[in-house]
Design a protein around this motif. Structure first.
Motif, PDB file in Angstrom:
ATOM      1  N   PHE A  46      66.421  51.863  19.015  1.00 31.37           N
ATOM      2  CA  PHE A  46      66.003  53.162  18.726  1.00 31.37           C
ATOM      3  C   PHE A  46      66.892  53.962  18.614  1.00 31.37           C
ATOM      4  O   PHE A  46      66.977  54.863  17.512  1.00 31.37           O
ATOM      5  CB  PHE A  46      64.715  53.545  19.489  1.00 31.37           C
ATOM      6  CG  PHE A  46      64.080  54.714  19.117  1.00 31.37           C
ATOM      7  CD1 PHE A  46      63.122  54.784  17.966  1.00 31.37           C
ATOM      8  CD2 PHE A  46      64.273  55.915  19.498  1.00 31.37           C
ATOM      9  CE1 PHE A  46      62.622  55.868  17.418  1.00 31.37           C
ATOM     10  CE2 PHE A  46      63.696  57.241  19.330  1.00 31.37           C
ATOM     11  CZ  PHE A  46      62.810  57.080  18.248  1.00 31.37           C
ATOM     12  N   GLU A  47      67.941  53.996  19.569  1.00 30.81           N
ATOM     13  CA  GLU A  47      69.053  55.046  19.665  1.00 30.81           C
ATOM     14  C   GLU A  47      69.877  54.870  18.559  1.00 30.81           C
ATOM     15  O   GLU A  47      70.296  55.752  17.752  1.00 30.81           O
ATOM     16  CB  GLU A  47      69.663  54.817  20.831  1.00 30.81           C
ATOM     17  CG  GLU A  47      70.754  55.947  21.131  1.00 30.81           C
ATOM     18  CD  GLU A  47      71.714  55.643  22.258  1.00 30.81           C
ATOM     19  OE1 GLU A  47      71.707  56.608  23.114  1.00 30.81           O
ATOM     20  OE2 GLU A  47      72.180  54.567  22.571  1.00 30.81           O
TER      21      GLU A  47
ATOM     22  N   SER B 178      67.163  64.910  21.580  1.00 33.38           N
ATOM     23  CA  SER B 178      67.567  65.974  22.376  1.00 33.38           C
ATOM     24  C   SER B 178      67.092  65.613  23.797  1.00 33.38           C
ATOM     25  O   SER B 178      67.943  65.798  24.606  1.00 33.38           O
ATOM     26  CB  SER B 178      66.620  67.213  22.125  1.00 33.38           C
ATOM     27  OG  SER B 178      66.879  68.237  23.103  1.00 33.38           O
ATOM     28  N   ALA B 179      66.077  64.991  23.973  1.00 38.00           N
ATOM     29  CA  ALA B 179      65.577  64.674  25.540  1.00 38.00           C
ATOM     30  C   ALA B 179      66.866  63.622  25.760  1.00 38.00           C
ATOM     31  O   ALA B 179      67.151  63.570  27.154  1.00 38.00           O
ATOM     32  CB  ALA B 179      64.310  64.089  25.419  1.00 38.00           C
TER      33      ALA B 179
ATOM     34  N   ARG C  25      67.463  58.206  27.980  1.00 37.52           N
ATOM     35  CA  ARG C  25      68.028  57.564  27.065  1.00 37.52           C
ATOM     36  C   ARG C  25      68.003  56.019  27.383  1.00 37.52           C
ATOM     37  O   ARG C  25      68.160  55.234  26.365  1.00 37.52           O
ATOM     38  CB  ARG C  25      69.676  57.965  27.216  1.00 37.52           C
ATOM     39  CG  ARG C  25      70.749  57.094  26.111  1.00 37.52           C
ATOM     40  CD  ARG C  25      72.000  57.547  26.356  1.00 37.52           C
ATOM     41  NE  ARG C  25      72.653  56.746  25.388  1.00 37.52           N
ATOM     42  CZ  ARG C  25      74.259  56.893  25.621  1.00 37.52           C
ATOM     43  NH1 ARG C  25      74.944  57.431  26.500  1.00 37.52           N
ATOM     44  NH2 ARG C  25      74.672  56.113  24.566  1.00 37.52           N
ATOM     45  N   THR C  26      68.064  55.647  28.569  1.00 44.27           N
ATOM     46  CA  THR C  26      67.992  54.288  29.081  1.00 44.27           C
ATOM     47  C   THR C  26      66.407  53.814  28.555  1.00 44.27           C
ATOM     48  O   THR C  26      66.310  52.714  27.964  1.00 44.27           O
ATOM     49  CB  THR C  26      67.982  54.159  30.581  1.00 44.27           C
ATOM     50  OG1 THR C  26      69.379  54.771  31.150  1.00 44.27           O
ATOM     51  CG2 THR C  26      67.915  52.571  31.086  1.00 44.27           C
ATOM     52  N   ALA C  27      65.421  54.676  28.583  1.00 51.02           N
ATOM     53  CA  ALA C  27      64.131  54.297  28.177  1.00 51.02           C
ATOM     54  C   ALA C  27      64.247  53.995  26.478  1.00 51.02           C
ATOM     55  O   ALA C  27      63.553  53.130  25.955  1.00 51.02           O
ATOM     56  CB  ALA C  27      63.360  55.215  28.584  1.00 51.02           C
TER      57      ALA C  27
ATOM     58  N   PRO D 144      61.906  49.476  28.640  1.00 49.54           N
ATOM     59  CA  PRO D 144      62.718  48.624  29.342  1.00 49.54           C
ATOM     60  C   PRO D 144      62.264  48.405  30.859  1.00 49.54           C
ATOM     61  O   PRO D 144      61.713  49.120  31.324  1.00 49.54           O
ATOM     62  CB  PRO D 144      64.328  49.093  29.430  1.00 49.54           C
ATOM     63  CG  PRO D 144      64.138  50.140  28.274  1.00 49.54           C
ATOM     64  CD  PRO D 144      62.842  50.557  28.148  1.00 49.54           C
ATOM     65  N   GLN D 145      62.594  47.022  31.397  1.00 45.09           N
ATOM     66  CA  GLN D 145      61.888  46.751  32.586  1.00 45.09           C
ATOM     67  C   GLN D 145      62.398  47.404  33.773  1.00 45.09           C
ATOM     68  O   GLN D 145      61.622  47.704  34.605  1.00 45.09           O
ATOM     69  CB  GLN D 145      61.994  45.356  32.803  1.00 45.09           C
ATOM     70  CG  GLN D 145      61.218  44.264  31.985  1.00 45.09           C
ATOM     71  CD  GLN D 145      61.487  42.854  32.166  1.00 45.09           C
ATOM     72  OE1 GLN D 145      62.268  42.332  33.009  1.00 45.09           O
ATOM     73  NE2 GLN D 145      60.824  41.868  31.481  1.00 45.09           N
ATOM     74  N   GLU D 146      63.581  47.969  33.740  1.00 40.26           N
ATOM     75  CA  GLU D 146      64.043  48.753  34.828  1.00 40.26           C
ATOM     76  C   GLU D 146      63.581  50.308  34.742  1.00 40.26           C
ATOM     77  O   GLU D 146      63.914  50.820  35.884  1.00 40.26           O
ATOM     78  CB  GLU D 146      65.633  48.819  34.477  1.00 40.26           C
ATOM     79  CG  GLU D 146      66.037  49.530  33.185  1.00 40.26           C
ATOM     80  CD  GLU D 146      66.389  48.671  32.203  1.00 40.26           C
ATOM     81  OE1 GLU D 146      67.459  48.823  31.318  1.00 40.26           O
ATOM     82  OE2 GLU D 146      65.834  47.401  32.151  1.00 40.26           O
TER      83      GLU D 146
END
Length: 895
Positions: A53-54, A87-88, A96-98, A125-127
């Motif tokens: 997505f990013e 932006s978030a 960003r990790t999500a 993501p699992q984390e």
């Protein structure tokens, strides 16, 4: 008793089992790991499958086409969500990790009149602790948007309102491992319900067949549900535009800042007569009709139909699917009754694989539509069309663009039959008249519109010569069965889109870029291969001939023009013609109407000017010039004269000069070469007997002149050190009393009788005017210091000197009369033209010509795109020709 105890034990175990199964079922619903595509309801019009997505967001936000679209009605809310999440992510690393590196599905729906809806499903993501996601979204909204907690289908959710700019709202919820986002709460409820029931889009067999072939490593996989899209999306005055076209289209999309490229497959209904099924039984064929489409074409649809019988049968099934069988069959019957032959027979006997419809802007800036049909014999097909008129009198016209060519234009006896047969875009054509170019039939609304098509073809000013078309055309296959092209967001069909029966705006405000679209379908199998390319260029970099000032015609060469236009005279009719050259060393003779009369290749760029001679003394002119290590003598048909080309002993360094000493047309061709020698040839291509091949001190690059004074001939030569005056045998007749080095961009002139006698006049590398008399004297006239690269021209009784950003105008007495200053930086070195009869001073910068009058005032009809010198091809209407790297050979009028 034992039986009772056994029964109780059995019931206890059964109850425990049921409890376990119920717990397991509940646990499965709460913790089952879903794929994002599982969340997409069946009735989506368009679906995106995104691996990262990013990466997708970054590539899309950098794309010029997207920047245009995001201001429109269709994707406004989705664009707002991308900006919100982007932006978030930039402000919070957890967000960003999500979002980074996991799968996402986005679906679009057009069920409501107020606009497009979307649903995004993103695998978390699992984390990432799923319970923290909504809290993160809520925190990111602080100070930016209004956020409140709500319930969606029993799930916690966050409703966000973004008031800034174009208002939009979003709702976020989490189901199992999926983050769900939409601008429609109803869609979220439906999505959660589908997840619980395992009844999402994956259950669609045709979608699944495309989904399994989706490529990885691309920006996104795009799936278009044509059946759903056709319910809400249509064209103005054509509600059936997408109905029954196909079932699904699946494309793998790559995105760069200026280009979107996609390729994939099309699947049709197994039972219905879909439109795209027409091409499953048509083998791909090459596309040649674009060579007949004018450069001003803004839209076309092209069919490649090698098998007419299959086309007629499959198209009939499509018509049945639309419920239009009765009017279609009536049209076929009427054609048979009117002509005596069936439409099948007519097409089989005449059509040669290709037919197209196009929209183009005419010379008067109006837009007209045309049909092009490639035939097996253009003349025979036109003759058969004429016979269909029977005893009815029809209009006949013969268009003669020049003495060599003639084109018949007749009133079309089968008006409306062909457009009605082909449908959709073809129905826009008023096919009242027809002509033939080569073997291509052209149908148009009037005689003048067909003359426009013919003229543009003869000028080579066709679509294939435009950068906007070539940039997308080179991305598709050379053989196919359907091509649709549109230039610009405001061109058909994009300008005529309707959503739920109302006009929809793909963009708002002024577009900052120009976009060209091309869509191709390759047939020959049940699964059709499809390609899409969208090219974006800056709006201010897409100047077209129609936007140039006072343009009369444009002639396109095979590659960009080089050198300068050479003004010649047609000895047959006395009309001016222009010889030009392109970057591949092809030369073209062009009429004063912009028609290419002939084209041929030579070995090198032409040096300097082209001269016309009459070597046979019969008033028929030939052209002579030097290029590379050869001298060319060419007749008006582009053929070499016997004895030419002459191969020189070394490469020519000066323009060729043609001298007629005694005015008896016994010409001498003189040229300087890289071995520093001056060579002289006769009209037979032989070295002139007695010529001494004079050698200069340095290489000669300027033109060689001739002066006759007091019964003596002087051949005037300047090298980098000094002037030379030779006699007819190549001997130095006169040596100047003092030497000077002529500036390389300075012309030299013979000035008539003065109190001291005639003299040659030019400037040296210091900008000093030097006068060389025919007794050897040299006199100087100092005006002001100039750089060695200055340009000097004498016109009338004025000197014109260009140096850097200034053009100085002096009287021949040395008085400064005017000065022209450039406000945009230095003029191009060596590019100055003075047209005394028109009171014009011309200079160039950055491929634009700037014009001034002799008082130094800028002229309103300049600047123009092009180069100098310009040449006058029509003195009565003040029409001139210039060369433009971008647009070719341009004829414009100076009012």
């Amino acid at each position: 008793m034992k039986r009772i105890i056994a029964t109780m034990v059995f019931l206890s175990l059964a109850i425990a089992g049921l409890v376990f199964l119920f717990y397991h079922w509940v646990n499965k619903q709460d913790y089952r790991q879903f794929n994002p595509i599982d969340a997409i309801p069946l009735n989506a019009s368009l679906i995106l499958n995104i691996d990262d997505f990013e990466l997708f967001t970054n590539s899309v936000k950098s794309n010029s086409w997207w920047k245009t679209l995001e201001r429109g009605d269709v994707v406004k809310s989705f664009a707002g969500m991308l900006n919100y999440l982007d932006s978030a992510a930039k402000s919070d690393n957890k967000v960003r990790t999500a979002l980074k590196g996991t799968n996402t599905a986005v679906a679009f729906y057009n069920h409501h009149l107020q606009g497009s809806e979307f649903l995004l499903a993103h695998k978390v993501p699992q984390e990432i602790n799923q319970s923290d996601i909504l809290e993160l979204i809520k925190l990111q909204s602080l100070g930016y948007a209004k956020a409140e907690e709500i319930q969606i289908a029993g799930n916690s959710a966050i409703y966000v309102e973004v008031p800034e700019g174009n208002y939009f709202s979003l709702t976020f919820t989490v189901f199992s491992n999926l983050l769900l986002v939409s601008n429609s709460q109803e869609l979220l409820v439906e999505s959660v319900k589908k997840l619980k029931e395992d009844a999402a889009v994956e259950s669609d067999v045709q979608f699944q067949s495309l989904y399994q072939t989706a490529a990885t490593g691309v920006a996104a996989n795009v799936f278009v549900n044509i059946n759903e899209l056709s319910k809400t999306l249509s064209l103005e005055n054509n509600s059936l535009a997408l109905k029954g076209v196909a079932s699904w289209v699946g494309l793998d999309v790559q995105v760069s800042p200026t280009m979107v490229i996609a390729n994939g497959l099309i699947v049709s209904s197994a039972t219905n007569g879909d439109y795209y099924k027409i091409f499953t039984r048509q083998n791909p064929v090459p596309f040649s009709l674009h060579g007949y489409m004018p450069a001003s074409t803004s839209f076309f649809t092209w069919y490649g139909l090698p098998n007419i019988h299959n086309f007629m049968a499959d198209y009939s099934d499509y018509i049945d699917n639309l419920g239009l069988t009765e009017p279609y069959n009536r049209n076929l019957s009427d054609f048979l009754a009117h002509t005596g032959v069936s439409i099948d027979e007519f097409l089989v006997n005449n059509l040669d694989n290709e037919v197209a419809v196009l929209s183009a802007k005419l010379q008067n800036n109006s837009t007209d539509w045309f049909i092009l049909a490639n035939t097996k014999s253009g003349s025979a097909t036109l003759q058969q069309l004429e016979s269909f008129a029977g005893t009815k009198t029809i209009v006949k016209h013969e268009f003669k663009p020049d003495k060599q060519k003639s084109f018949p234009i007749i009133e079309n006896p089968i008006k409306w039959f062909i457009p009605t047969l082909l449908g959709n875009s073809f129905l826009k054509v008023n096919d009242g008249f027809v002509t033939v170019i080569d073997n291509v039939l052209v149908f148009g609304s009037s005689i003048s519109s067909l003359e426009f098509i013919i003229n543009e073809y003869l000028r080579n000013n066709t679509l294939t010569r435009t950068e906007s078309y070539r940039s997308v055309q080179q991305r598709i296959s050379t053989s196919s069965n359907l091509i649709l092209y549109s230039k610009g967001m405001d061109s058909y069909p994009l300008s005529k889109l309707h959503l739920n029966g109302k006009p929809t705006q793909l963009y708002k405000g002024k577009t900052l870029s120009s976009h060209s679209f091309i869509w191709q379908v390759v047939g020959g199998s049940q699964k059709l291969f499809a390609m899409l390319a969208i090219k974006s260029t800056q709006a201010d970099m897409t100047e077209t001939p129609s936007s140039l000032k006072n343009v009369k015609w444009v002639c396109k060469l095979s590659t960009e023009p080089v050198g300068k236009p050479h003004l010649l005279v047609n000895h047959l009719n006395g009309q001016p013609e222009v010889l030009v050259q392109d970057s591949e060393n092809s030369i073209y003779l062009i009429s004063n109407d912009g028609h290419i009369l002939w084209k041929r290749k030579i070995g090198a760029p032409i040096l300097g000017s082209v001269s016309q001679v009459d070597i046979y003394r019969n008033k028929k002119l030939q052209m002579v010039f030097a290029a590379g290590n050869r001298i060319y003598l060419v007749d008006r048909n582009g053929n070499d004269v016997e004895g030419f080309p002459v191969t020189l002993h070394a490469r020519a360094t000066s323009p060729l000069s043609a001298f007629d000493y005694d005015k008896n047309r016994n010409y001498r061709f003189i040229v300087a070469c890289s071995d520093k020698k001056i060579y002289c040839y006769n009209t037979n291509g032989k070295p002139v007997s007695g010529w001494l091949s004079f050698k200069t001190e340095t290489v000669v690059s300027n033109r060689i002149g001739h002066v006759s004074y007091q019964g003596k001939d002087y051949i005037v030569i300047f090298d980098q050190n000094r002037p030379y005056l030779l006699n007819r045998r190549g001997e130095e007749r006169l040596k100047p009393q003092s030497f000077f080095a002529k500036a390389k961009n300075s012309e030299f002139y013979l000035v008539g009788s003065s109190g001291k006698g005639p003299y040659l006049l030019t400037t040296d590398t210091l900008g000093i005017i030097n006068k060389l008399f025919f007794d050897g004297r040299v006199e100087s006239q100092v005006l002001e210091p100039y750089s060695p690269n200055h340009t000097f021209i004498m016109a009338g009784k004025n000197y014109f000197i260009l140096d850097r950003n200034r053009i100085s105008i002096y009287s021949t007495e040395g008085k400064l009369k005017n000065a022209i200053l450039s406000s945009i930086g230095d003029f191009d070195t060596g590019n100055l033209q003075v047209m005394a009869n028109n009171n014009l001073v011309l200079a160039t910068r950055d491929e634009s010509v700037f014009g001034y009058d002799f008082s130094g005032k800028p002229l309103s009809f300049f600047p123009i795109s092009g180069s100098i010198p310009i040449v006058e091809v029509n003195s009565r209407s003040k029409q001139f020709v210039t060369l433009s790297k971008q647009n070719g050979v341009i004829c414009f009028a100076i009012k």
